[in-house]
Design a protein around this motif. Structure first.
Motif, PDB file in Angstrom:
ATOM      1  N   THR A  26       0.838  -1.204   0.000  1.00  0.00           N
ATOM      2  CA  THR A  26       0.000   0.000   0.000  1.00  0.00           C
ATOM      3  C   THR A  26       0.871   1.251   0.000  1.00  0.00           C
ATOM      4  O   THR A  26       0.662   2.159  -0.796  1.00  0.00           O
ATOM      5  N   SER A  27       1.841   1.271   0.904  1.00  0.00           N
ATOM      6  CA  SER A  27       2.687   2.456   1.058  1.00  0.00           C
ATOM      7  C   SER A  27       3.434   2.781  -0.231  1.00  0.00           C
ATOM      8  O   SER A  27       3.462   3.930  -0.674  1.00  0.00           O
ATOM      9  N   MET A  28       4.031   1.771  -0.856  1.00  0.00           N
ATOM     10  CA  MET A  28       4.788   2.017  -2.093  1.00  0.00           C
ATOM     11  C   MET A  28       3.848   2.397  -3.244  1.00  0.00           C
ATOM     12  O   MET A  28       4.157   3.306  -4.014  1.00  0.00           O
ATOM     13  N   ARG A  29       2.703   1.731  -3.348  1.00  0.00           N
ATOM     14  CA  ARG A  29       1.743   2.059  -4.417  1.00  0.00           C
ATOM     15  C   ARG A  29       1.259   3.500  -4.278  1.00  0.00           C
ATOM     16  O   ARG A  29       1.200   4.255  -5.251  1.00  0.00           O
ATOM     17  N   GLU A  30       0.921   3.890  -3.051  1.00  0.00           N
ATOM     18  CA  GLU A  30       0.405   5.249  -2.837  1.00  0.00           C
ATOM     19  C   GLU A  30       1.457   6.316  -3.162  1.00  0.00           C
ATOM     20  O   GLU A  30       1.131   7.325  -3.771  1.00  0.00           O
ATOM     21  N   VAL A  31       2.697   6.089  -2.759  1.00  0.00           N
ATOM     22  CA  VAL A  31       3.759   7.051  -3.087  1.00  0.00           C
ATOM     23  C   VAL A  31       3.859   7.186  -4.603  1.00  0.00           C
ATOM     24  O   VAL A  31       3.902   8.300  -5.144  1.00  0.00           O
TER      25      VAL A  31
END
Length: 197
Positions: free
Chosen positions: A108-113
Motif C-alpha cells: 500500500t505504502s509504495m503504491r500510494e507514493v
C-alpha cells in the motif's frame, strides 16, 4: 500513550491520571466520543486526555467507538538525501493512502507514493511509527491509522502530483526546506521528522 490528532489538536490515550489543569480528562469507556470530537473540531477543546486503565487494550477500546481507516505512506529520500513532499489542501504533507483488498501495508505504502507523486524505484529501508488522526468524510468521523515507512529511490525524473487526489505540487526538499515546509504541515507529519532526526 497514544497521540491522536483531531483537527491538528492532540487527544492523548493514556492509562495514567495527571494532575495538570491545562486539558480535560475523560473516561474512554463512558465518554460521548462523537461529542468530544465535535467539540475539538469546533475549537471548544484544544487538548484532551482519554483515560483507560489497561494500556494494551486502549486502542482496541477506541476502535469500538469510531470506524477505522488503515493507510500506508512513505518518508522518501532520493540519493541527494532530499525528502519527497506533496502539497494538498494548502499544506505540505507526505504521500499516503488507504489499503486496497489483498495488499499488505508495505505494498500500500509504495503504491500510494508512486500514484500520488509518479516517483518509482522505491525501496523500503525501515518501518517508522504509526500516526493517528481523526477526519470527517461524508458526515462520518473516522480514525485513520497510517503506517509509515522510510524509503529510498534512485528516481531522477520530475515528480508529478496526482490531480484527482487534489495534489497541487510535488517537491524534493533539502533539510533547510523541510524545516520551512513543516511550519505549514500537520502535527502527525512533524512527529515523523522528530523520529528520524
Amino acid at each position: 500513550m497514544y497521540k491522536v490528532f483531531v483537527n491538528d489538536k492532540p487527544l492523548f490515550l493514556t492509562n495514567e491520571i495527571f494532575k495538570e489543569t491545562d486539558f480535560q480528562l475523560f473516561l474512554l469507556e463512558s465518554v460521548d466520543f462523537k461529542q468530544l470530537i465535535v467539540k475539538m473540531f469546533q475549537n471548544k477543546i484544544q487538548k484532551a486526555y482519554l483515560y483507560y486503565p489497561d494500556e494494551k487494550e486502549i486502542l482496541k477500546v477506541l476502535k469500538t467507538k469510531i470506524p477505522v481507516n488503515k493507510a500506508g505512506g512513505g518518508l522518501v529520500y532520493n540519493k541527494n538525501g532530499d525528502v519527497l513532499f506533496i502539497f494538498r489542501n494548502g499544506k505540505w504533507d507526505l504521500p499516503k493512502g488507504g489499503t486496497e483488498k489483498g495488499e499488505d501495508i508495505e505494498q500500500t505504502s509504495m503504491r500510494e507514493v508512486e500514484e500520488e507523486t509518479g516517483v518509482n524505484g522505491l525501496k523500503i529501508i525501515k518501518k517508522l511509527q504509526k500516526t493517528y488522526h481523526i477526519f470527517k468524510r461524508n458526515g462520518v468521523y473516522k480514525l485513520k491509522i497510517t503506517h509509515w515507512f522510510e524509503m529510498q529511490t534512485d528516481f531522477e525524473g520530475i515528480p508529478e502530483g496526482q490531480i484527482d487526489e487534489g495534489i497541487d505540487k510535488v517537491e524534493w526538499k533539502n533539510p533547510t526546506q523541510i524545516q520551512e515546509a513543516l511550519k505549514n504541515s500537520y502535527e502527525n507529519i512533524k512527529l515523523l521528522f522528530q523520529e528520524v532526526n
